[in-house]
Motif scaffolding. Structure first.
Motif, mmCIF file in Angstrom:
data_model
loop_
_atom_site.group_PDB
_atom_site.id
_atom_site.type_symbol
_atom_site.label_atom_id
_atom_site.label_comp_id
_atom_site.label_asym_id
_atom_site.label_seq_id
_atom_site.Cartn_x
_atom_site.Cartn_y
_atom_site.Cartn_z
ATOM 1 N N GLN A 295 -5.572 -4.079 -4.523
ATOM 2 C CA GLN A 295 -6.513 -4.742 -3.627
ATOM 3 C C GLN A 295 -6.230 -4.385 -2.180
ATOM 4 O O GLN A 295 -7.145 -4.146 -1.382
ATOM 5 N N ALA A 296 -4.920 -4.335 -1.817
ATOM 6 C CA ALA A 296 -4.559 -3.977 -0.443
ATOM 7 C C ALA A 296 -4.987 -2.550 -0.128
ATOM 8 O O ALA A 296 -5.471 -2.266 0.977
ATOM 9 N N ARG A 297 -4.792 -1.651 -1.096
ATOM 10 C CA ARG A 297 -5.201 -0.265 -0.876
ATOM 11 C C ARG A 297 -6.720 -0.176 -0.708
ATOM 12 O O ARG A 297 -7.222 0.543 0.161
ATOM 13 N N GLU A 298 -7.450 -0.911 -1.549
ATOM 14 C CA GLU A 298 -8.905 -0.905 -1.423
ATOM 15 C C GLU A 298 -9.341 -1.507 -0.094
ATOM 16 O O GLU A 298 -10.285 -1.004 0.544
ATOM 17 N N VAL B 182 0.839 -1.200 0.000
ATOM 18 C CA VAL B 182 0.000 0.000 0.000
ATOM 19 C C VAL B 182 0.875 1.251 0.000
ATOM 20 O O VAL B 182 0.602 2.229 -0.704
ATOM 21 N N ARG B 183 1.954 1.223 0.801
ATOM 22 C CA ARG B 183 2.816 2.405 0.900
ATOM 23 C C ARG B 183 3.663 2.621 -0.349
ATOM 24 O O ARG B 183 3.970 3.747 -0.721
ATOM 25 N N TYR B 184 4.066 1.524 -0.987
ATOM 26 C CA TYR B 184 4.916 1.635 -2.180
ATOM 27 C C TYR B 184 4.277 0.840 -3.326
ATOM 28 O O TYR B 184 4.780 -0.215 -3.722
ATOM 29 N N PRO B 185 3.154 1.314 -3.854
ATOM 30 C CA PRO B 185 2.441 0.530 -4.884
ATOM 31 C C PRO B 185 3.194 0.421 -6.193
ATOM 32 O O PRO B 185 2.932 -0.492 -6.978
ATOM 33 N N ARG B 186 4.109 1.330 -6.481
ATOM 34 C CA ARG B 186 4.875 1.274 -7.724
ATOM 35 C C ARG B 186 6.300 0.779 -7.495
ATOM 36 O O ARG B 186 6.862 0.087 -8.339
#
Length: 583
Positions: free
Chosen positions: A358-361, A39-43
């Motif tokens: 998905q984790a962010r959602e 979530v913190r580093y999605p890219r």
């Protein structure tokens, strides 16, 4: 056994945990930490995974290519060694036959055409030894005996040419080619050629006479070539005969048996199989420069790898040079590895991106559920508080009504009216989602159950003022009591009566409402204090936190009520999200 607890934020905790619960909670914590990183580093994390797999793939391709190049170099080296061995083997074979011929010719007084032809026939040169021009006999004569030599040779070979170059240009010894086999028109060009007249041939013949061994010459143009420029070389073997009754020497040089070679054909016959890759093959005489180049063959573009192998042909050192072509492109296994690595890296990056999304959602959903849970708790607490307040108001109203009621019917009617007043204000608050309610709406709602038709004149005048929910309930009760009293005893009880309700803002946080009746029955000075008076002066004043001025003047009742005007932040449970934003 321990009890596992999931916190409101979705993170695992344990309480009174046993070993199994601790292990499970640890696994959940690690999984949550991994999801938090996504979530913190999605890219960054998918890119890092892609780069790591790409680096591993690049190293694999590099290892495969390095191994392929080493294997190719080994194949080229083996191929070069096979050519060098073939060249030396052919040179040694011809050297052996020249030795045999020398031994045969040394045992006879004169080499006749029949003897030479029989010797060559036994060799079967045309069938077994490709790559050579043939085998010849060179007779060594004195310059003054050339005429006798030509007469003797032409007796068996009428078309034998003159010795060339002429005897005047010859040295101390003349060595013309006497016989050469196979007998072809091309090989007849060599007959009569004085081998000693050419320095390279003469040097090789002198070396052969000194060592009494087959000796190869340097780079020459064969006499058979005429004006051609195709280079070649020759191998010479001296033939000595014994000299009987000679006080100075026991043997004399009778001539040379030799074999000449076209360098290109000699190399082509040594290349027995196809090369493993594109190669450049060159054969040099002693030194690798263009002046000593014997032959050059290329099966493709010149490359970067160079192999030099020494080749010894009849006691002369030649140099075989192999250039392996620079193969462009990757090997098939490298291409497969590269495509697989890139595909795997792309697939993992895509999966991680999806997992990150998905984790962010999930985190947003958990935050939403946490906020909803907080709101639900706040609503429950607020509802409980308001229900208690409402019930307390109802109980107070019932108690006071019961004390002032003259009978059960009076009690029921009074209680019903006051409960209706609470209900009307509740309806207004529900319609505004328990937000602020306009003061005009509260007044109109309370008067609508009491005033009907054109029995009296109502004047409502004042600016737009919004009341907080609890303040609106208390103010509504006061208006209900004033309106009920006016309907029974005051201006609303007769035709032509008038009620004026005017309000104004005394300050940013206080509104002043003035109820004034006129045109109704005269108010008696001596009267009994009723429940409405107590409700307004005690309950309403206490809830609104301001004193109520209630004056029963002869011309009509006058009441001044101060109502707080609160900021939304003072009573709202949560901020309303802006348009387009989530909770």
């Amino acid at each position: 056994m321990g009890e596992k607890i999931i916190s409101a934020s979705g993170r695992p905790t344990i309480d009174h945990a046993g070993p199994e619960a601790v292990a499970e909670a640890g696994a959940l914590a690690r999984a949550w930490q991994a999801r938090s990183l996504l979530v913190r580093y999605p890219r960054a994390i998918p890119a890092a995974i892609f780069l790591a797999i790409a680096a591993i793939t690049a190293l694999s391709v590099y290892a495969i290519e390095t191994n392929a190049k080493q294997s190719s170099r080994a194949e080229v080296r083996d191929y070069a060694q096979s050519i060098a061995s073939a060249l030396e083997r052919r040179g040694n074979n011809f050297s052996s036959y020249l030795r045999a011929g020398a031994a045969l010719f040394a045992s006879i007084d004169e080499v006749s055409p029949q003897t030479f032809s029989q010797f060559v026939a036994e060799l079967r040169l045309d069938q077994n030894y490709r790559g050579a021009e043939g085998i010849g006999w060179i007779e060594v004569i004195e310059p003054g005996s050339s005429t006798a030599y030509l007469a003797r040779v032409r007796a068996s070979q009428p078309d034998f040419p003159d010795i060339r170059p002429p005897a005047s240009q010859a040295g101390e010894v003349i060595a013309p080619v006497t016989y050469f086999s196979p007998d072809t028109s091309r090989n007849r060009r060599a007959l009569g050629f004085d081998m000693y007249s050419e320095p390279v041939r003469a040097a090789a013949m002198e070396e052969a006479r000194r060592t009494v061994m087959p000796t190869a010459s340097g780079r020459i143009v064969l006499a058979q070539e005429g004006a051609g420029e195709a280079p070649g070389f020759a191998i010479f073997m001296p033939v000595y005969r014994s000299v009987p009754q000679s006080p100075t020497q026991d043997r004399a040089l009778a001539g040379y048996i030799f074999s000449s070679f076209n360098a290109g054909q000699f190399l082509d016959e040594a290349i027995e199989r196809s090369p493993p890759t594109e190669l450049g093959v060159r054969l040099y005489d002693t030194e690798t420069d263009n002046r000593h180049l014997l032959v050059s063959r290329s099966t493709g573009a010149a490359g970067t790898d160079r192999f030099e192998l020494p080749v010894n042909i009849a006691n002369r050192d030649l140099v075989l040079v192999i250039d392996s072509a620079d193969v462009r492109g990757l090997a098939p296994l490298s291409m497969v590895t590269l495509m697989f690595g890139i595909s795997l890296a792309s697939l993992l990056m895509l999966i991680l991106r999806l997992l990150a999304r998905q984790a962010r959602e999930d985190e947003e959903r958990i935050a939403f559920f946490e906020e909803q849970n907080s709101i639900r708790n706040s609503l429950s607490q607020e509802l409980n508080h308001r229900v208690k307040n409402t019930l307390a108001n109802v109980l107070s109203i019932m108690s006071l009504t019961r004390r002032r009621a003259s009978g059960l019917d009076d009690f029921a009617d009074s209680l019903e009216g006051r409960v209706r007043a609470l209900s009307a204000t509740h309806d207004l608050l529900t319609g505004t989602d328990w937000g602020t309610t306009p003061i005009r709406s509260v007044i109109e709602a309370e008067l609508s159950h009491i005033v009907s038709g054109d029995a009296a004149e109502l004047v409502l005048e004042g600016p737009a003022v919004e009341l907080a929910p609890n303040d609106a309930l208390s103010f509504g009760l006061a208006i209900h009591e004033l309106a009920t009293n006016a309907a029974k005893f005051g201006a609303l009880s007769v035709a032509g009566g008038m009620v004026s309700i005017r309000w104004s803002l005394e300050s940013d946080c206080l509104a002043k409402v003035e109820w004034s009746e006129s045109g109704g029955p005269l108010v008696q000075a001596a009267r009994q204090r009723g429940f409405g008076t107590d409700l307004i002066e005690k309950i309403v004043a206490h809830e609104l936190k301001h004193k109520v001025e209630l004056d029963f003047r002869p011309e009509g009742v006058r009441c001044v009520i101060c109502v707080p005007v609160r900021r939304r932040s003072e009573f709202q449970m949560r901020k309303v999200p802006a348009k387009g934003q989530g909770l």
